[in-house]
Write a protein that holds these residues in place. Sequence first.
Motif, PDB file in Angstrom:
ATOM      1  N   GLN A 169       7.306  -7.565  -2.071  1.00 15.82           N
ATOM      2  CA  GLN A 169       6.251  -8.027  -1.171  1.00 15.82           C
ATOM      3  C   GLN A 169       5.724  -9.382  -1.610  1.00 15.82           C
ATOM      4  OE1 GLN A 169       3.689  -4.606  -1.141  1.00 15.82           O
ATOM      5  NE2 GLN A 169       3.774  -4.541   1.066  1.00 15.82           N
ATOM      6  N   SER A 187       1.294  11.569   4.017  1.00 10.65           N
ATOM      7  CA  SER A 187       1.856  10.243   3.720  1.00 10.65           C
ATOM      8  C   SER A 187       3.307  10.400   3.289  1.00 10.65           C
ATOM      9  CB  SER A 187       1.069   9.579   2.585  1.00 10.65           C
ATOM     10  OG  SER A 187       1.105  10.419   1.474  1.00 10.65           O
ATOM     11  N   GLY A 246       1.165  -5.793   8.068  1.00 10.87           N
ATOM     12  CA  GLY A 246       1.671  -4.500   7.623  1.00 10.87           C
ATOM     13  C   GLY A 246       2.697  -4.648   6.514  1.00 10.87           C
ATOM     14  N   SER A 289       7.292   3.999  -2.910  1.00  9.73           N
ATOM     15  CA  SER A 289       6.316   2.953  -3.162  1.00  9.73           C
ATOM     16  C   SER A 289       7.033   1.678  -3.585  1.00  9.73           C
ATOM     17  CB  SER A 289       5.369   3.402  -4.271  1.00  9.73           C
ATOM     18  OG  SER A 289       4.609   2.292  -4.682  1.00  9.73           O
ATOM     19  N   ARG A 349       6.568   2.114   5.870  1.00  5.84           N
ATOM     20  CA  ARG A 349       5.551   1.359   6.595  1.00  5.84           C
ATOM     21  C   ARG A 349       5.868  -0.131   6.594  1.00  5.84           C
ATOM     22  NH1 ARG A 349       0.290   3.883   6.879  1.00  5.84           N
ATOM     23  NH2 ARG A 349       0.619   6.121   6.772  1.00  5.84           N
ATOM     24  N   ILE A 350       6.428  -0.573   5.496  1.00  8.80           N
ATOM     25  CA  ILE A 350       6.818  -1.983   5.443  1.00  8.80           C
ATOM     26  C   ILE A 350       7.894  -2.254   6.489  1.00  8.80           C
ATOM     27  CG2 ILE A 350       7.981  -3.689   4.014  1.00  8.80           C
ATOM     28  CD1 ILE A 350       6.537  -2.486   1.626  1.00  8.80           C
ATOM     29  N   THR A 371       0.894  -5.701   3.215  1.00  7.95           N
ATOM     30  CA  THR A 371      -0.169  -4.943   2.558  1.00  7.95           C
ATOM     31  C   THR A 371       0.186  -3.484   2.341  1.00  7.95           C
ATOM     32  OG1 THR A 371      -1.173  -4.525   4.687  1.00  7.95           O
ATOM     33  CG2 THR A 371      -2.035  -6.382   3.459  1.00  7.95           C
ATOM     34  N   GLN A 372       1.150  -2.984   3.060  1.00  3.09           N
ATOM     35  CA  GLN A 372       1.469  -1.568   2.892  1.00  3.09           C
ATOM     36  C   GLN A 372       2.243  -1.340   1.598  1.00  3.09           C
ATOM     37  OE1 GLN A 372       0.338   0.859   4.764  1.00  3.09           O
ATOM     38  NE2 GLN A 372      -0.741  -0.622   6.033  1.00  3.09           N
ATOM     39  N   ARG A 373       2.074  -0.153   1.045  1.00  7.47           N
ATOM     40  CA  ARG A 373       2.783   0.183  -0.179  1.00  7.47           C
ATOM     41  C   ARG A 373       4.076   0.947   0.112  1.00  7.47           C
ATOM     42  NH1 ARG A 373       1.324  -2.930  -2.368  1.00  7.47           N
ATOM     43  NH2 ARG A 373      -0.385  -3.350  -3.778  1.00  7.47           N
ATOM     44  N   ASN A 374       4.008   1.748   1.156  1.00  6.80           N
ATOM     45  CA  ASN A 374       5.132   2.613   1.477  1.00  6.80           C
ATOM     46  C   ASN A 374       6.239   1.797   2.149  1.00  6.80           C
ATOM     47  OD1 ASN A 374       6.810   4.394   3.024  1.00  6.80           O
ATOM     48  ND2 ASN A 374       5.344   5.994   2.515  1.00  6.80           N
TER      49      ASN A 374
END
Lengths: 1026, 110, 119, 86, 174, 231
Positions: free
Chosen positions: A1004, B108, C20, C110, C29-30, C23-26
Amino acid sequence: MVGSLLHPLNIFIVGLGTGFLIPLLNRLGKGWVAAAFLAALAAMTLISAVCAIHLYYGGEPIEILTGGALPPYAINLRMGLAEAFVATGATATALLGAIYVLREKYAVMLLYLILVMGVIGMIATRDLFNLFVFLEIVSIATYGLLSLGSRPEALSASFKFLMATVVASTFFLLGTMLLYAATGILNIDDLIAAREGIAGPIAFAALMLLLGCLLLELKPFPANGWGLDVYETAPGSIAALVASVVSAGVFFALLKLMPLFEDYWVVIAATGAITFVFANLIGLSQTKAQRLLGYSSVGQMGLLYMAAALLHIVDAKAAMPLVIGGLFINHLLAKAGLFWLAGVVSRERLTDWAGLGQHPIVLAGFGILICAIAGLPPFPGFWAKWQYIVSLASHGKFVWIAIALLGSLLEAAYLFRWLALTLHRPAGAKDWKPSRLALLPVFGAGALLALCGYGAARMAGLDADWIFLPLIAGLAIVVLGCVSDPAQRIAAILTVAAGGYWLVQGMTGIGFLFGALFFAGSAALVIASLYRKERRPGFYPFLVVLLLSLQALPRAATGLEFFVLFEFVTLASYFLILRRPEARSAAFSYVLFSLTSGYCLIAGFAVAHAVTGEVSLSALLTAAPESALAFGLLAAGFLIKAGAVGVHVWLPGAYADSDDDLSAILSAVVSKAPIFGLVVAAYATIRSEAMLDLAYAVGCLGMLTTVVGAVLALRQDDIKRMLAYSSMSQLGYIVAAVALMSHLGWVTALYLTANHLAVKGILFLVAAAVVLRTGRRTFSALGGLVKSMPVTFGIALVGVVAMSGLPPFTGFGGKWLLLSAMMEKGWYLPIALGVLATLVGLLYMVRFIRAIFLGPPRGATHTVPEAPWPILTAQAILIAGILIMTFFPKLLIVPISEAIDPAFASTLVWEGMSLELIYGYWNPLPTMAAAVAVSLLLIAALWLVRRRTARLPGTARSANFYDHYQPLLAAVTPPWAVTFWTAVARSTQRLGMLAGRVYTGNGQAYTLTVFYYFVAVYMVCAAISF
Amino acid sequence: MTELIGSIVILIGAVFLFSAGLGMFRMPDAFTRIQAGTKATTLGNTLVLIGIALYFPSWSLKLLIIAYFVFMTNPISSHALARAAYGLQGRCGGGVRLETAGTPDERSGP
Amino acid sequence: MISQTVLVTGLLLMLVGVWGMLTQRNILRIVIGFALMGTGSHIVIVAVGYVAGGTAPIVDGPVTVANAAARAVDPVPSALAVTAIVIGLAVIAVMLAFAIRLYEAKKTLSIDAFADSKW
Amino acid sequence: MAETILLAAAALIFLGVVLGVLRLVLGPTAVDRVAAIDMLTITSISLIALYALVAGRFIYLDVALVYGVLSFLAVLAVARYLERGP
Amino acid sequence: MSSRDVNATPFALRGFVWLWLLLVAIWLAVSSTFAVESVLAGALISAALAAFFARRFDIWGGIRVSPGRVYHFLLYTGAFLRELVHANIAMMRYVYAPRIQIEPGIVTVKTRLKSPIGRLALANSISLTPGSLVLDLEGDEMLVHCLDLRGADPSEVARGMTRGIEAPLEKTFG
Amino acid sequence: MPRAAVIPLLVALGVVFGSVAINYSERTVLPPLAEAYVEMVPRELGAPNVITGILLNYRAFDTLGEVAVLFMVAAGVGLLLGGRAKTDDPDETQRTAAVPPSEIVRHGADILVPLVALFAAYIVVHGHLGPGGGFQGGAVAASCILLLVLAKPEYRVKFAQLSVMESLAGLLIVLLGVAGIVFAGGFLDNRILPLGEFGALFSAGAIPLLSVFLGAKVGCELSVIIGRFRA
């Protein structure tokens, strides 16, 4: 029919058709798949190559139409010369690398094939959206291939790669569409034609998106962590593909769109410059092979687009094929080859590469590729960098030249350090056997590089094929070495002699004098190397290259020729020094300083070329006074190579830690190459007073070197180290003499050169003999050899006397001439330094004789035999030379005067001095008488010393006669230079590690950097245009 | 005239669609939202399609197919959804009254 | 006006996607963030092709060969959008496949667990 | 007249869509969101059909049909995914 | 996909015919044209698809047609549509109420239907009428979620759901 | 990623995008290229759907590339997910089996799959007439497979058959392209067959044929991808 089969459209038909066919063939068997795969790649290579050849011989660019309509409506592709060349390079590389995927699943081959097709599509297409499609084809094929690395870190690296490249291609898509919104055009040619009209915020944003994507795909610093991770973790074959073939496609796309970014060329160049420098800076602190290669790749691409943008800025269309093509093909083949090799070796850490030296074949391939990447001749990168620098120098873009050279130096540093690591095998290293087949592509890349290098040399305007003679001779010796060892030795000697003789034929003037000196010195010293009986893999080939290049040096007529040969000399001597494990660090600093020197020279020649507008070396004569910069750079380069004070730190190690016979050659013969260069460069200073001041500075530096060298020599306990510093000291005299820029000065310089050549050859061979017979090389461990080696003692005595400036031998005449010339010019400070240096020199020379031969014997050294015959023969030849110069100085001085006459005949400096006047200084009886008297005194002194030591045998005090000087010497010669350069190296490395902190490993974070990079490019370009 | 009728039919359909949205918004838990939201749309959608068919009678065959398709798919998808919600909540016997706000927390990850 | 609205929608969707993915960790979701960004860009493409008052460039019913040029929206972005969507789908598929492999490698999704290579 | 009614209908449907989107954003559970999407797809089919009517283009109905097929599958897939649990 | 090895042929053939006819009908409806080539293409494609799927999905083999069955199917359709409108209006009452007062719950509904298509139709009909939602169908028991069970007897509610629908479906599909 | 680092980025991107959005003005006329297409496609290709005409003729090279992309993704996903051990994770298989789809979904799929397949065929062959085409139709066809995968745990995607089909379709597309060179104006030219009556099902040269091949190929590829993801 043949023509239509070789139409470039067939690349795509073959690529896709075979790709679609592969799953079907897989049902028939794996063999079919592999065969079809290779056949398709070969066909693509063939078609591209035929197109390239066709276009090279003046064919029209081939338009590829699709969809049965003309360009603005249908997609068209074009195969011009550049396209065909790049496509050929890419397909050939891919074909070579295909060997590594033949054992994989059929899907891998399918992806590989379509990837190559996609790259050609990126290269050839003239439609912006089609470019996007091909970009995606290439990206997706890459993603698929990356899955071959199944380790967790490889997977996470691939995912990071995916994240970043998807963002980049989204930029491209958006940019394409916004550009369409602004202009209604998708065809690249039409866009370029209409580029004046591409204005307004939307078009600007579109251009920025396109530019951002292409730059990001090329992995600019700091937004390239994702790419590096992939390079590190992917299998070597895939990393090779990504680093070479894929980058080729992206780069060509950028090149193709370059006219659209007309206002932002400087941004592109700056991006490339930052990437090039920082990638290589961070590369310095790498410990893993593929990651190191990754940094190198990233850096090379940076250099490539920096060069492309700069050439666009200076509008140097003519230089573009060589610079871009050369750098491109160099990186393509060499980087692919290195990644392949990394894959074959499959050792992650650099330190695990140790011991590859056991496999000369692997090592040879590795060395070739490293040299190619480092931009050394004869590989294409060298010629391209030359042309790049020449082109930019003529437009005054010196900063960009400096950046390119700085980056190259950093890159060379880690590459050569790596190379050195592989050479010497630590105890307990695992044995490893390479497969011959797996090495085939590596050598294929090497061979193609050599071929392209030759082509690039011709493009660079080098039409002197004899320049390659040393390399060819070296290659022949290598081949011979595979047959028989003795034959190789004899052939080497004969080659050096015959080649040298042939080369000297065509020389005139000063060149001839130096040529003759090189020839004589080489021929004499190469005989000495016969005394080593063991096999010496790699020694003779490199020796031949070294000596032949050296002898060819004076023949160079242009700056380029000179520089190429100079680099050959550097490289060959580097590899020779490196052969000894103990010399590894010495060789490293040698090559670094040599390369720095080389870069100074390249810049100097380029500036000279820019000032004079001519390539010829003799043009320097007419260049003043604008050529101050050229002279400064050239002088700096040659002074580094000559070991001037401050930059001498490489010298003792290189001379002392190498093989004993090699030390003689290096110090006696090779060290004269920079002197010759300095003489050539000094032409530039003749015509103006301001330049003569520069020369004066050089002269002072030379004399300072003399003093420092002498003092340092005095401090040494190691014989060879002492001789090495002595060399430095002597070279200082010569430099000063050249810098005098007077007739007398130059006569002196040449005279001293000849003298030093003979003397240092003799003394190093003495050292060689002593080391051979006693196995010791420190003064404190030696003594009393006069009984067991009387002949050597006599020879050493002659050498010492000749060198230290005592009558009756040549050294005396040399010093005398030098002092006279300095008096004439009124250089009082140098005179004082010279006197001081002479005194110190006297001390260490006396010590040499006394400690080795006269002092009390130690251990069993008094029973050793005399030196072997090859050494004695070589020494005899050199002594003959000294004697001739002593008793018939006219034989030497007259040709010298004649040779330099044209240089000074019509200069300001040549004020009414005549040849007769010189002889007037030289011949008078009183001088000779005084000389004889001093000699007698000296002998008496020696005798006295001998008596005293005989009376007090074995006391430490008398044994180390000079011990009480040590505190004093240590006080006056703190290792400033070494400390300084070590600090420079350390802080550079530390800076690199600091910069490397941007690579956190988090995907990221990398994606964020990618976005910020785009924003930065956008902001900078906005600042430029609004 | 048919146009007017058609438009009125469409309007009625729209009212149903709107109330589906309202139900979706107002209902207290996942099951009731599925009830109110996803299924009340079926009738609304059908009415809209009928209205359109009144405008263009030549379209009616295709509109019929669309309506039929929605009739086929909508109960299946809402059933699958409800079953998933039910499964997430944990099984309990028939006739048991549910807590109105007892939907499970969002999970989740997969 | 219509196309501007659509354009802004597309651009906003892209920004949401960017948010998204950053900032997302999963990882899933990324990937969804990436999908949103891609969809946003496709919407932008379509918006760019809109011509005021235009209709689909298909000759049928009210659109005839003669009046097509006057009535149709720009067909080029639509054609390109088809290609772009397919490619976007392909990319998302690859990302998901990698996500599955990543999950299998470390039994977590993660993104922080996958910061392997550094410096 | 008919046009006004159509406009009112479209506005009503649009309001419904807004409410659905609100539910989609608010959640709170995945099932709620998917239910909202399910509702939105059917409403969208109506909207597309309505647009076909307004534009007078028969071929737009194909779009509604394909949209129906694909969105049904999407909801079903997510439902099955949720059913399989974490 | 279950396949029946024994007596597969007549079963599959019957399924093929019904599926083919259905598909051709849908094709014609969708393409809304009776041009020769279109009909031809539709027939061909439908035949291919029917041949492909009828063997694989035995649901199609269970269809039988007779006037009585058609009549009962129409009966079912009418009952269902009535129920649909009714339930939707009932739903609107809840939705527009100032305060939603409901008491959802789950009831078990028994069904007599055996044929897969009939059971499917029944479940879909129940699901389509707002207020009841089929959660699961296993054996002869159906779990149904009810929107509002206030003051009602669960078993009565359950019986009310199938009333008017189940009987014609049983007649139609068995 | 800390949000503090992302927010400035979004602001900056917002500025960039904002400059685009603010300065964008809606087109009132077609750009020349588009206008030419709108006139040329019906006239020269005989296809009422201009977009399909562009996709399958003028920009067919793009389309071919796109097919290659899908083809590669099918292969790449196969590489990524296909090589895994079949029962490496007992949890996984158990969980899949634990909640079988309900009877309603299974039988619903039985009824819907042929229907959806028919829609797919309809969309594919009407690519040149309506808003359809090979890709859209292929996607719908693949959704049949998705439906089967969702509704029937015992269903196995037949990768071997699909890959043969997709390869054949791909080869046919390339051959059609080559036929364009031989019999018409260039690579992938559709005028190797008569244009036929405008607006009819069999018209517009090779476009329907190409569309069918594309549909088959895309359908197979997407099916393979779906099958691979099923895990």
